[in-house]
Design a protein around this motif. Structure first.
Motif, PDB file in Angstrom:
ATOM      1  N   HIS A   1       0.825  -1.201   0.000  1.00  0.00           N
ATOM      2  CA  HIS A   1       0.000   0.000   0.000  1.00  0.00           C
ATOM      3  C   HIS A   1       0.864   1.257   0.000  1.00  0.00           C
ATOM      4  CE1 HIS A   1      -3.631   2.354   0.533  1.00  0.00           C
ATOM      5  NE2 HIS A   1      -3.076   2.984   1.562  1.00  0.00           N
TER       6      HIS A   1
ATOM      7  N   ARG B   1      -1.869   6.737   3.668  1.00  0.00           N
ATOM      8  CA  ARG B   1      -1.419   5.779   4.687  1.00  0.00           C
ATOM      9  C   ARG B   1      -2.464   5.578   5.778  1.00  0.00           C
ATOM     10  NH1 ARG B   1       3.628   8.974   7.200  1.00  0.00           N
ATOM     11  NH2 ARG B   1       3.839   9.515   4.992  1.00  0.00           N
TER      12      ARG B   1
ATOM     13  N   GLN C   1      -5.122   2.574   4.816  1.00  0.00           N
ATOM     14  CA  GLN C   1      -4.650   1.284   4.336  1.00  0.00           C
ATOM     15  C   GLN C   1      -5.474   0.114   4.881  1.00  0.00           C
ATOM     16  OE1 GLN C   1      -0.684   0.221   5.721  1.00  0.00           O
ATOM     17  NE2 GLN C   1      -0.819   1.738   7.349  1.00  0.00           N
TER      18      GLN C   1
ATOM     19  N   THR D   1      -4.301  -0.990  -4.354  1.00  0.00           N
ATOM     20  CA  THR D   1      -3.974  -1.966  -3.319  1.00  0.00           C
ATOM     21  C   THR D   1      -5.072  -3.004  -3.181  1.00  0.00           C
ATOM     22  OG1 THR D   1      -2.771  -0.254  -2.104  1.00  0.00           O
ATOM     23  CG2 THR D   1      -3.312  -2.258  -0.904  1.00  0.00           C
TER      24      THR D   1
END
Length: 414
Positions: free
Chosen positions: A141, A286, A289, A339
């Motif tokens: 990710h 972030r 994720q 992702t």
């Protein structure tokens, strides 16, 4: 810890991906140099939004047929070989833009642009599906967030400087830069060592389902999609969202040149604003994720609201800020989407799925950009931009409703 330091440490920890990242950066900067110069050349030569829509549309139509081919080729040929060959083949095509001197020569530009897109259609899914092979799963990710940094850097350096180079030195310098970028990228990719794909790897229920029957590529793709609600949503996303993205791709040049009267450098300014937003999105992604699908939907909804606000903006500076925010949300959503796709697809069939979604998104984008060019002949740009933002919001709500109906637990932590 600063964003640049985090990115540097990530690239140092993944040396093979680092080469792929730098090659993508070089490739992208050269392409943006060429694209800004090409759009400015078309507008200065014809003054037609339809001509811009046609040029952009021709760049993506080949993805409909050739992107799946790129995914299939990964089953038989080395990814490194495919990417090196496609880069080398694009070099003379990029130089052919130098032969365009007047409106009568635009057929050369259209032809070369289409052939360049054919090579990119093969290249793109091969590159994207190869990323999970080069990085540790725990960094996947983060690397997809870093891909948005690369895209943002390309826009900042490639589009902004490309606009300046086109204004000062003329479009020829930008076209030569693009050709050199292809050669440099090919040299970098040649040094990458892709690990062999495991053929005996078990992916649980998915692999057992696929092992029951071998009816070719169509059967494999169908079984993959039917077995995963997230994949169904991803395919729907790639079919619907590019319809609105096509409007944005055409309008950014029209806004800069015709609405805000900024000229060629304004095109570069707005693309650079998009680049800044994409670079910053790596920091924001972030935090999502563990919430990938909600992140995709939420970012899309916010994008729609921002596009509607952009259509009412009167000041160029505010418009540039809006493009930063748009790209920030888009980058976060794209990182989550990539992702999610990589995690939901078995390694063996990742190239096929990327070929499919690339074909879906790019073909719809092409139709949209061509249609936008036609609509601009009879519709005011701001009104068209507002309609695009409203479309994004509606799509986000539909995707959320479908996910809630089909699998409520898909919105829990993954």
């Amino acid at each position: 810890m600063s964003l640049s330091l985090v990115s540097k440490r990530l690239l140092q920890s993944e040396p093979e991906y680092r080469r792929l990242f730098i090659a993508g950066l070089v490739n992208g900067i050269g392409d943006r140099f060429s694209q800004v110069a090409m759009l400015a050349l078309i507008l200065s030569t014809t003054g037609s939004g339809l001509a811009v829509g046609l040029a952009l549309g021709l760049r993506v139509f080949p993805f409909l047929l050739l992107a799946p081919l790129g995914g299939i080729l990964t089953l038989y040929f080395s990814r490194r070989t495919i990417m090196v060959v496609t880069n080398i083949l694009r070099t003379p095509l990029a130089l052919s833009y130098l032969l365009v001197h007047s409106a009568d020569d635009l057929w050369i530009l259209y032809t070369a642009s289409t052939l360049l897109a054919c090579a990119e259609a093969v290249y793109a899914p091969v590159r994207k599906s190869g990323i999970p092979l080069l990085v540790q799963s725990d960094n996947l990710h983060k690397m997809n967030g870093l891909e948005q940094v690369m895209n943002g850097s390309v826009l900042i350096v490639g589009a902004f400087l490309g606009g300046l180079v086109s204004s000062i030195m003329g479009p020829r310098a930008a076209f030569v830069t693009n050709a050199l970028a292809f050669l440099i990228a090919a040299a970098l990719i040649r040094k990458i060592s892709f690990p062999p794909i495991s053929t005996d790897r078990s992916d649980g229920m998915m692999e057992r389902l696929l092992a029951k029957k071998e009816d070719g590529v169509t059967h494999v793709l169908w079984q993959l999609i039917c077995s995963s609600v997230p994949l169904q949503i991803i395919v729907a996303f790639e079919l619907w969202v590019p319809v609105i993205n096509g409007i944005d791709n055409v309008l950014i040049s029209v806004y800069a040149i015709e609405v805000f009267k900024l000229g060629d450098w304004g095109v570069g300014l707005f693309y650079a604003a998009l680049g800044i937003g994409l670079v910053l999105s790596s920091w924001g992604s972030r935090y999502l994720q563990h919430w990938l699908l909600p992140g995709v939907v939420a970012c899309l909804l916010i994008e729609g609201c921002l596009l509607m606000l952009l259509s009412e903006t009167k000041l160029a500076a505010i418009a540039a800020l809006m493009y930063v925010l748009l790209a920030f949300m888009s980058g976060i959503g794209n990182a989550c989407l990539d992702t999610l796709l990589m995690r939901e697809t078995p390694e063996r069939y990742r190239g096929l799925i990327y070929g499919l979604v690339t074909a879906c998104s790019s073909s719809m984008l092409g139709f949209s950009m061509f249609g936008t060019g036609i609509l601009l002949e009879v519709t005011e740009p701001r009104r068209l931009g507002f309609a695009g933002g409203l479309g994004f919001a509606v799509i986000a709500l539909l995707l959320a409703a479908y996910a809630w109906i089909r699998a409520r637990d898909v919105f829990t932590k993954r």
